[in-house]
Design an enzyme around this catalytic site. Sequence first.
Site, PDB file in Angstrom:
ATOM      1  CD  GLU A 150      -2.870  -0.949   2.332  1.00 46.06           C
ATOM      2  OE1 GLU A 150      -3.121   0.018   2.997  1.00 46.06           O
ATOM      3  OE2 GLU A 150      -3.245  -2.197   2.662  1.00 46.06           O
ATOM      4  CG  ASP A 179      -1.916  -2.705   5.820  1.00 37.82           C
ATOM      5  OD1 ASP A 179      -0.564  -2.955   5.466  1.00 37.82           O
ATOM      6  OD2 ASP A 179      -2.200  -1.392   5.814  1.00 37.82           O
ATOM      7  CG  ASP A 197      -6.750  -3.355   7.732  1.00 34.87           C
ATOM      8  OD1 ASP A 197      -6.532  -3.395   6.459  1.00 34.87           O
ATOM      9  OD2 ASP A 197      -6.624  -2.596   8.381  1.00 34.87           O
ATOM     10  CD  GLU A 253     -11.421   0.070   4.612  1.00 42.06           C
ATOM     11  OE1 GLU A 253     -11.433   0.465   3.217  1.00 42.06           O
ATOM     12  OE2 GLU A 253     -12.719  -0.044   4.788  1.00 42.06           O
ATOM     13  CE1 TYR A 266       1.854   4.051   6.749  1.00 40.50           C
ATOM     14  CE2 TYR A 266      -0.211   3.058   8.053  1.00 40.50           C
ATOM     15  CZ  TYR A 266       0.181   3.924   6.955  1.00 40.50           C
ATOM     16  OH  TYR A 266      -0.587   4.368   6.102  1.00 40.50           O
ATOM     17  NE  ARG A 274      -2.114   7.093   6.967  1.00 41.59           N
ATOM     18  CZ  ARG A 274      -1.376   8.056   6.548  1.00 41.59           C
ATOM     19  NH1 ARG A 274      -1.415   9.347   6.754  1.00 41.59           N
ATOM     20  NH2 ARG A 274      -0.789   7.551   5.436  1.00 41.59           N
ATOM     21  CG  HIS A 293       0.018  -0.859  10.140  1.00 41.08           C
ATOM     22  ND1 HIS A 293      -1.237  -0.651   9.754  1.00 41.08           N
ATOM     23  CD2 HIS A 293       0.764  -1.175   9.097  1.00 41.08           C
ATOM     24  CE1 HIS A 293      -1.242  -0.672   8.654  1.00 41.08           C
ATOM     25  NE2 HIS A 293      -0.373  -1.046   7.884  1.00 41.08           N
TER      26      HIS A 293
END
Length: 797
Positions: free
Chosen positions: A27, A100, A102, A104, A306, A308, A351
Amino acid sequence: MSHEIALFAKNFWKKNSAMIENLVIVESPAKAKTIEKFLGKNFQVKSSFGHIRDLKKKDSGIDIANNFKPSYEVQADKKKVVTELKKLAKEASTVWLASDEDREGEAIAWHLKEALKLDPSKTKRIVFHEITKDAIMHAVEHPKDIDQDLVNAQQARRILDRIVGFEVSPILWKKVKPSLSAGRVQSVTVKLIVEREREIQAFKSESNFRVIGHFTLVDENGKEQTIKAELDTRFKNEKAVQKFLEECRQSTYSIENVVKKPGKRSPAAPFTTSTLQQEASRKLGYSVSQTMAIAQRLYEAGFITYMRTDSVNLSKLALNAAKAEITSMAGAKYVKTRNYSTKSKGAQEAHEAIRPSYMDKHEIEGGNQEQRLYELIWKRAVASQMADAELEKTTATIKVSGSKQKFVASGEVITFDGFLRLYIESTDDEGETTQNGNESLLPPLEVGQALGSQSIVATERFSQRPPRYTEASLVRKLEELGIGRPSTYAPTISTIQNREYVVKEDRDGVERTYKEYSLADGEIASATKTEITGAEKKKLFPPDIGIVVNDFLDEHFKDIMDYNFTANIEVEFDNIASGKLQWTSALQDFYKDFQPAVEETVKNAERQVGERVLGTDPKSGKPLSVRLGRFGPIAQIGTQDDEEKPTFASLLKGQSIETITLEEALELFKLPRTLGDFEDKTVVIGIGRFGPYIRHNSKFVSIPKGEDPMEITLEEAIEKIKAKRIQEELNKLKTFEEEPELQILKGRFGPYISYKKKNYKIAKGTDPLSLSLEDCRKIIEETPEKPKRGGARKKKS
DNA sequence: CAGTGAGCGAGCTTCCGCTTGACTT
């Protein structure tokens, strides 16, 4: 010749690119760079820059009648990336989708597969939790398939948000004001601010008297020591205080009891997005968007992981590095390896926590802000792996002869500093800190020991109203409620401010008096003192438009405005992800209640302007009301139906239609006020968006802060007008006889050209005096038209 | 960049989450 080189380069590139067997898509470009180093030459790592497709912008992008069938399109700003990835995917023998783990991230992988038209036989989905060679190699050896249930959970989330936002916002355009917005996240965020403001307005402060005694004793070295102690009772009124102090005149004091208790304090978990924003706000004074921008730079430079994330987890690698670092810094007894677990609702933990990439890097090179934020992140992460601080708490009770009440003194000593050596977490304490907060060491005390009394002071203290939110404390609340995600906290807070639902402001405090009684040397004295209370800095307030929109939504869309709405549908999304629930039935379930509410509101809701009738204007006998006008909140005397037109006045900054009184509103109508004539033109005092002004001959002169516009006389006004003229004359750097409308002026930001009420900037380094009339005309000619304000909002893409 | 506060009613606005630059003043 150059042609040959170009041809060679082309072939070389072709050959080389054909050699890349594996394409890995992640991403973030910074992540791609890191990973590429771990994988061999056969791997090329590219970034999708987040989502690449979204619901169509036009016509909602959802066919509701057809079981919520979504139509997706590649976003305008992602066309380039998609084209490039498509080309690379064609050339690669295997494409690894490494977004990732998750909801999303899974959806991004799926959209990539769809948009790049990837061949299923050569596409693999991988996930890894740590960016280390081992973790990545392990992932490559254990590829999975795209989890369609997880993707469907994301589609349901996305579609629901689009339906809420795009069906409710247009209702606001009609019933309140154009260009407004509503959404699952932003609307409850505003509600938090509005409700808190109402709690504050409704708050009735109560007072009581806190009693502090200062006592003396002589220690074993013959030195006099004082100890401070608070009475175990707070008195409700002055009479009780007087009675107690009167009793104390005859009293003696002695130690009744001494209790020593060991205690400990543990370090806070390493940072998540939300806690980083809070601490950076408290310790460094950064806004949440500022913090994120600085953190982004640290991440891109490779200094931190990371930024966020909602995870407090640290990788094994990081735990070991921290352990080694603490041992070499402070010794093994300062080490305590800890695994933290997340307690916030709806965390997805794709993360790690935010931590330094290298634990042994105590500081970094770079800008001041970057250095300070890095230091904070480093300390917090390292401290989280350090030993508890140990302390000893001493509490001594002091007996007052002839009285039921006792004084309590407490002290605290740190016997082992542990993590406190490195890091102390801040708190959002509002207003006064308790006197007992500054705990320090008490001198050695013995039961029965007699004490002398230096002074006993009873001070009137007021109960505290609830605190207003700061950006950071609002983020904490959102996280607590499970509303929004780490990537959206900062943008959400910007959105509600851009819509002017919420403003971040400073407010002056007001003076308040309080009583104080004291007993010293056998004398009782009383005094009335003053203090400033209620001052605010960078706090969030709801202007009238925020209140009106909030009340409207709360009345008509109760379900969506419920703080638990997000938490409840998250349960449904989880059920979709685990295959227990069809995503379309979850949406149907939502829509069957939502759709009637929309129709009902469109049909029956009245236009909302927040009107309140305050009373009648004593002069005209007509009603005085306040409401939201086209340009903001206004007060109005009379009604539209009257034969005579109503008169209007804008509310001042800081005033609200919800709290303004009749008296305050009547004041507004005293301006504009005509003072008289000067040079055959009237002089008028008024008040505008930028404060009070004097108007004369269609020119404006500001009235400085601190001067009362009601008090200014004609003479004073004329003086200010003349002073302004002199200043204007001084600001003229150059004029042209043949074109009097064109002037070169000196302004706040340096010289500029003024022509027909428009300003044009002069390029840096140009001597303004050397410009000829032709030069000036050229500059005017070449300056592009400014886009009109007030129309379309500034937007990306 | 300041005073207005209806209105002919075109055509526009808007969501949340995932990611970074590319634009001017």
